[in-house]
Each structure stands twice: as structure tokens, then as C-alpha cells.
Scaffold this motif. Structure first.
Motif, PDB file in Angstrom:
ATOM      1  N   THR A 148       0.825  -1.185  -0.056  1.00 48.40           N
ATOM      2  CA  THR A 148      -0.080   0.211   0.089  1.00 48.40           C
ATOM      3  C   THR A 148       1.352   1.227  -0.369  1.00 48.40           C
ATOM      4  N   LEU A 149       0.383   2.241  -1.039  1.00 51.63           N
ATOM      5  CA  LEU A 149       1.113   3.519  -0.734  1.00 51.63           C
ATOM      6  C   LEU A 149       0.310   4.082   0.253  1.00 51.63           C
ATOM      7  N   LYS A 164       4.681  10.330   2.273  1.00 54.46           N
ATOM      8  CA  LYS A 164       4.249   9.089   1.181  1.00 54.46           C
ATOM      9  C   LYS A 164       5.111   7.763   2.164  1.00 54.46           C
ATOM     10  N   MET A 182      -1.964   4.280 -10.332  1.00 57.11           N
ATOM     11  CA  MET A 182      -3.014   4.392  -9.006  1.00 57.11           C
ATOM     12  C   MET A 182      -4.206   4.626  -8.931  1.00 57.11           C
ATOM     13  N   PHE A 215      -3.229   3.201  -3.408  1.00 54.35           N
ATOM     14  CA  PHE A 215      -2.927   4.156  -2.325  1.00 54.35           C
ATOM     15  C   PHE A 215      -4.134   4.459  -1.353  1.00 54.35           C
TER      16      PHE A 215
END
Length: 535
Positions: free
Chosen positions: A92-93, A105, A271, A285
Motif C-alpha cells: 500500500t502507498l 508518503k 494509481m 494508495f
């Protein structure tokens, strides 16, 4: 263009150039350890788990205070595993955003397996069973929303899916509680090994709801001779199986397209926001606020990860309850409800924008500081004043947390008793305080009554948020319109079930009625009434 995958994150320089913090542990070794000796399985593979719980565990892995990862299991929306976990190697971002617009981040890599808890996926279910049969398993945690624990419908009867599960026994479970009961039964048969079940959902007495769900299914099965009698005894033996309470607080809203665009600009692609067929909004994300709280009752029967090293608070049952009471009755939820109903009337679609409106900011400051704090339940482990400061200056004011008054106005009839009624009750109990002296809390109740007309402050109709009592409440206001000089709002205000207190007996009923009437004077009357009472 960077793409989220295990092979891609080995290019440390490129990710660091994009301002992304990378995991600092040996993933292959941790995955191997988890395969052999799993310690933690989590049900509910959504945003709050990925953006908060998994990130807390990552801190332990990074500092070598843990050597196994988390196994994520999804019981409801299997597309989460197929579209968000597997294509990105369970990474996961995480994008944390503060009110000033700074982004932090980080790649979260503590989830080592993503499993669909679906009997039809044999390999996944076999692995899940294997995990539960392993004596090493310490805990199963949950973020499946309050609905996930519910076995009955509004009529008190078992849901159809639950009736099927009860008849089918532990072999073919579908409901989350039946799946958990079935897996716990495998553990019981294997060796009656201890473990702990931790609900991390944002609902009152979450551990009790979880226990009730699992034990009810087990008792139904035992009554039909589908499981051994000893299974129920095992689940109810607190030396073997525990269901601690917890209080969680962190906003992880739907993925933001603004964040997606910002990532793309920094060279991070693929994304896309994903909407599953079950209408889950997700993405590779997770965007979230920086503030986070997780307080857990320290009742574990087979060990636990050292999550206190990652900022999670372990304490006793009463303190967990007190933290929740502080948040729900004083320091956050009442302010949210006041902003929700007033925001809908004044044409706002973002809580953060309401915080730029001097009148509305003053509204919630008075509810929190002036009227709430004198009677707040102080849990002792968190300062109510500091918590409130953070809510008002950092959390509600954060434009990157796209929370809407319309969402928060949902089910207000179910919330007013706790969010406002509890403070009013505290004033009644205290000899040095008079509930009739309150201004902003009765004003919030009057605004809610005005909101129920479904006409905004410009006189235009708007759609009310869903609420189980909407028809009844609107029925009481039948025929009321702007310009009315006399109305009977008494049936709503006299409803002790709504507020948990008799408003007319303590001098608040007439006060709220008067405020409500002033808001009916015509277009602009809501704002002028707010300004008059808050000046």
C-alpha cells in the motif's frame, strides 16, 4: 514511471527521489516466518486497516520488534483482494496529509498475504484454516464495520444469510461471524489453543458485539448437534479466548483524485481509483489524516505484538470506555453533528470549508470548549483539551480529508441522544450547573429540527441524508414552512427516546422551540439566528 510492486521498490533511489519512505526490513524472511508461524490475521482488508493498523505493525518490523507480518482476510468484498492486494503484491502507498497540505508518503509492506475468506476459493480457505489451527496464532483483529457483526435485521429476526449458516453448520459459512466461528471451531478441535479476537471497528462496545456474534452462532450450532458442546465453553473461557474492547479514531476517506494527480506528477503511476461491484471505493494508495488513536483493553491470552512501541495505547476496560465517551459525547462527535446539519442548510459540501466560516467555527468551539469540557469524562491517558484542540485546528480544518456534512448527517436521529443528550444529563447531575444556561447545544438541536424540513437557508429544497426515523420526524413537521409564526415542534422535542432526557422539564424545550421559530422567519434566517445566539 514508478509502479507499486515488490520488484519496483528494490529501486530505492527512484522511490526516495519521489519522496517515498520505504520499508526497512527483510520481507522474504518475514514472509517465511509468517508462513510457518502466523501470529496475526486481520479481517476487513479496507482503508483504515491498510492506512493505520498495518502501518503501526510496519513500525515494529522496521525496528525489529516483530518478525512476522499480518495476514489480511476479506469476508465481504473479495474484489479488494483481486484488484488492490494481488496486483500490487499486497503493498500500500500511504499518503498522510496535514491541514497545511504537506504530504508524507510511505510504502506499507507489513501485509504478507491477502486472502479471500470464501469457501469457494479452496486454496485461500485452506490457508486460513491452517492459520487458525496453528498454536502460534495470537490474534484475529477486525475492521468490518458495525454492520459486519449484526446477525439480525431491524425486526429482530435472523438475517436470511445467518439462518442458512445456522442450518448449514461450520462447513459452509458465508456471514463474517459464521466464518469466524467456523475457523475458531477448527482451532478448538486441533487443540483448544488460546487466542484473542480484537474488534477495531468504530462502534461502542465493539468487543462485546464481536463476542456476541461468534458465540451466538456457536450456540445455535451446538443446539443442533453440529459442533461439540465443549466449543461454546471454550469460546466463553476468558483464560483461553478474549474479546477486548477498543476505541479507534482516524479518518481514512475515499481515495482522493487530487492525491492521485499529485502522485502522477511525482512520477508514480497506475494509481487508479477502483470502485468494486459492491461499491467499495479503493485504490493502491490510502490517503489519510495524520491524527490517529487506537486504545485497546490489554486482555490477550496467547501473547500479542508490542504495538505500544508504535503509539497504540493498551489499558484497562474502563479507560477504553472513558476514551470513547470523551470522544463521542464531548470532543468530536457532537461538533461533527452540529457542522453536518448546519452545513447542509448553509450550502456547504466540505467540513473543512465550514471551518473557514467564523460563525460555524464559533458554534463548535462553544459546544466543545465552553459547554462540553466542564463535564467531559477525562480518561486520564489523553488530555480532552488537547484532543479537542487537534480536532478543531488540524482535523476538521484539513481540506485534504474530503468529508462532507451530508455524509455525517446520516442517521442523526440515532445520534442526538448520545452526542447532545449525555452532556445535558451531566449538567442535570451537577448542582453547580444549570442545563437551561446552555446555548450552543440547544441551538444545534434547533438547527437539526430546521434541517428536517429539507429546505435550505435560501429557501431551496435539498435531499436529506438517510435516517430510519425520517418519515416520522417529517410527519411531525407537516405543513411547516418558511414564514410560519407559530409551529408545534413539541412532538420531536418531547420524545425522551430521542434525547434520553425530558427537555421541557429542564427549561430547554421552550428555548429550542423559540430558536427553531426564529430560523423560519424567511431566507437567511438560519444564519442570522446562529449569529444572534453565538455572538
Amino acid at each position: 514511471m514508478l509502479r507499486l510492486s515488490r520488484s519496483s521498490i528494490s529501486d530505492e533511489a527512484a522511490w526516495k527521489a519521489a519522496g517515498v519512505e520505504l520499508p526497512r526490513f527483510d520481507f522474504d524472511q518475514v514472509a517465511k516466518n509468517t508462513q510457518a508461524k502466523p501470529e496475526w490475521v486481520h479481517f476487513g482488508a479496507g482503508n483504515i486497516f491498510r492506512g493505520f493498523v498495518a502501518n503501526a505493525h510496519q513500525k515494529l518490523l522496521d525496528s525489529a520488534k516483530a518478525d512476522t507480518g499480518i495476514i489480511a482476510a476479506e469476508t465481504f468484498d473479495f474484489e479488494m483482494i483481486d484488484k488492490v492486494y494481488k496486483p500490487y503484491d499486497n503493498l500500500t502507498l500511504l499518503v498522510l496529509m496535514n491541514a497545511r497540505g504537506d504530504f508524507q508518503k510511505k510504502i506499507v509492506s507489513s501485509i504478507v498475504e491477502g486472502i479471500a475468506a470464501d469457501k469457494n476459493r479452496e486454496a485461500d480457505y485452506r490457508r486460513l484454516t491452517e492459520v487458525f489451527e496453528n498454536p502460534s496464532l495470537q490474534m484475529a483483529s477486525f475492521t468490518i464495520t458495525e454492520k459486519g457483526y449484526s446477525l439480525t435485521g431491524p425486526n429482530g429476526q435472523y438475517l436470511g444469510i445467518v439462518e442458512k449458516d445456522i442450518a448449514g453448520g461450520p462447513e459452509q459459512p458465508v456471514h463474517a461471524m459464521s466464518i469466524v466461528a467456523s475457523l475458531a471451531y477448527r482451532r478448538y478441535l486441533k487443540g483448544q489453543y488460546p487466542m484473542t479476537f480484537v474488534s477495531m471497528d468504530n462502534c461502542s462496545h465493539n468487543g462485546d458485539k464481536l463476542k456476541n456474534g461468534v458465540v451466538t452462532i456457536a450456540k445455535e450450532w451446538a443446539g443442533k448437534g453440529l459442533v461439540e458442546e465443549g466449543f461454546v465453553t471454550y469460546l466463553e473461557d476468558e483464560r483461553l479466548i478474549a474479546f477486548p474492547l477498543s476505541m479507534i479514531d482516524k479518518i481514512t476517506p475515499r481515495p482522493s483524485e487530487t492525491v492521485q494527480a499529485a502522485l502522477l506528477e511525482q512520477g508514480i503511476g497506475d494509481m487508479d481509483v477502483i470502485v468494486t461491484s459492491k461499491n467499495t471505493y479503493t485504490a493502491p494508495f490510502v490517503n489519510a489524516e495524520i491524527s490517529e488513536y487506537l486504545v485497546i483493553e490489554d486482555k490477550f491470552t496467547n501473547g500479542r505484538p508490542a504495538l505500544e512501541e508504535a503509539g497504540i495505547i493498551f489499558t484497562d476496560r474502563d479507560t477504553v470506555n472513558n476514551v470513547e465517551t470523551m470522544k463521542v459525547t464531548t470532543c468530536l462527535n457532537p461538533l461533527h453533528t452540529a457542522l453536518a446539519v448546519s452545513g447542509c442548510l448553509l450550502g456547504y459540501t466540505l467540513i473543512a470549508d465550514e471551518m473557514k466560516d467564523d460563525t460555524l467555527r464559533k458554534f463548535v468551539e462553544i459546544i466543545g470548549y465552553k459547554e462540553g469540557l466542564p463535564v467531559v469524562v477525562d480518561p486520564g491517558i489523553l488530555s480532552p483539551k488537547q484532543f479537542l484542540d487537534e480536532v478543531l485546528t488540524e482535523r476538521f480544518a484539513n481540506p485534504f480529508i474530503p468529508d462532507t456534512p451530508q455524509r455525517i448527517a446520516t442517521d442523526t436521529s440515532q445520534k442526538v441522544g448520545i452526542r447532545f443528550g449525555e452532556t445535558i444529563k451531566s449538567y442535570i447531575r451537577r448542582e453547580d450547573l444549570d442545563p437551561a444556561q446552555l446555548t450552543a447545544i440547544p441551538l444545534a438541536i434547533a438547527v437539526w429540527c430546521r434541517y428536517l424540513l429539507g429546505v435550505d437557508d435560501e429557501g431551496k429544497p435539498f435531499t436529506l441524508s438517510p435516517d430510519p426515523l425520517l418519515e416520522v420526524l417529517q410527519g411531525h413537521l407537516q405543513g411547516v414552512s418558511l414564514g410560519a409564526t407559530a409551529v408545534n415542534v413539541r412532538p420531536i422535542l418531547e420524545d425522551g427516546q430521542l434525547f434520553g432526557v425530558r427537555l421541557y422539564d429542564i427549561g430547554l424545550g421552550e428555548k429550542i422551540e423559540g430558536m427553531f421559530l426564529e430560523m423560519l422567519a424567511g431566507p437567511g434566517a438560519v444564519r442570522s439566528t446562529l449569529e444572534k445566539y453565538l455572538k
